[in-house]
Structures are given as C-alpha cells and as structure tokens.
Write a protein that holds these residues in place. Structure first.
Motif, PDB file in Angstrom:
ATOM      1  N   ILE A  90       0.836  -1.203   0.000  1.00  0.00           N
ATOM      2  CA  ILE A  90       0.000   0.000   0.000  1.00  0.00           C
ATOM      3  C   ILE A  90       0.870   1.252   0.000  1.00  0.00           C
ATOM      4  N   VAL A  91       2.012   1.195   0.688  1.00  0.00           N
ATOM      5  CA  VAL A  91       2.917   2.348   0.718  1.00  0.00           C
ATOM      6  C   VAL A  91       3.694   2.464  -0.589  1.00  0.00           C
ATOM      7  N   GLY A  92       4.192   1.332  -1.074  1.00  0.00           N
ATOM      8  CA  GLY A  92       5.078   1.363  -2.236  1.00  0.00           C
ATOM      9  C   GLY A  92       4.392   1.230  -3.579  1.00  0.00           C
ATOM     10  N   GLY A  93       3.158   0.750  -3.597  1.00  0.00           N
ATOM     11  CA  GLY A  93       2.443   0.591  -4.854  1.00  0.00           C
ATOM     12  C   GLY A  93       2.749  -0.726  -5.537  1.00  0.00           C
ATOM     13  N   SER A  94       2.215  -0.869  -6.726  1.00  0.00           N
ATOM     14  CA  SER A  94       2.295  -2.146  -7.439  1.00  0.00           C
ATOM     15  C   SER A  94       3.717  -2.531  -7.824  1.00  0.00           C
TER      16      SER A  94
END
Length: 117
Positions: A90-94
């Motif tokens: 969720i913090v770093g993305g896909s």
C-alpha cells in the motif's frame, strides 16, 4: 547448499571483505545498523518488521532477505508477514509486487531450511 545458506555465505564473505578494508565510515555504518535494530523503546522484532517494510518499498532484495530471516528467527508468524506485505504494497504501490513474490518464496525457503536442520 540451499538458498538460505547461499545468501548468508555470500553476505558474510562480502561483509568480511568490506570490513577488512578498514574504512572507518563503513565500519561506523555497519555498527549503526546493528545498534539500530537492538531492543529499545521499540522491540527488536518491531524494528525488523519496519526494516522489512522499508526494504520492500525501496526494492532491495538483499535487505528483504536479511530482514525476513531475522523476523523468522524472532518467531514472526506467516499471518503477520502477510500483513507486513500489505503495508509495503500500500505504501510502495504495485512496483513492490515482484519483491513480495520473491519475499514469500524466500520465506518458504526459510521454513524449509530451518525445518530440515
């Protein structure tokens, strides 16, 4: 040699080479790293979990493996690991998903390594 032993042997060999160069800055950095993850106001396990999330977001597979093994040795449960993965994604993305896949694979390697010892 299994993947866990291979990773640890290489890491130790190269750390020894780096530290043998007697570079004060590198030695201080290694010491700072060691001291950062010691028990304090936060437990060592909490700090390792934070380190794992940060390593995943920064996409450092070596760091991820290091923190995974330390968390495993400290008794982290797989359910906790999956929540750590959730925070990292969720913090770093896909972009973190490939690292999450490799992290889960290494966790399974850890389970096999320590079960068969």
């Amino acid at each position: 040699m299994d993947k866990v032993e291979e990773f640890n042997a290489y890491r130790q060999k190269m750390n020894d080479k780096l530290l043998a160069e007697d570079n004060l800055v590198l030695k201080r950095f290694f010491n700072l790293d060691t001291n950062t993850y010691s028990d304090g106001a936060l437990s060592s396990q909490t700090k390792e979990m934070l380190g794992l999330v940060a390593s995943m977001v920064l996409r450092c597979d070596d760091c991820i493996k290091y923190h995974l093994e330390t968390c495993y040795k400290q008794g982290l449960k797989k359910e906790e690991l999956l929540e750590i993965f959730s925070v990292a994604n969720i913090v770093g993305g896909s972009i973190v998903i490939p690292h999450t896949r490799r992290a889960l694979e290494f966790w399974e390697d850890l389970e096999n390594h320590y079960t068969n010892k």
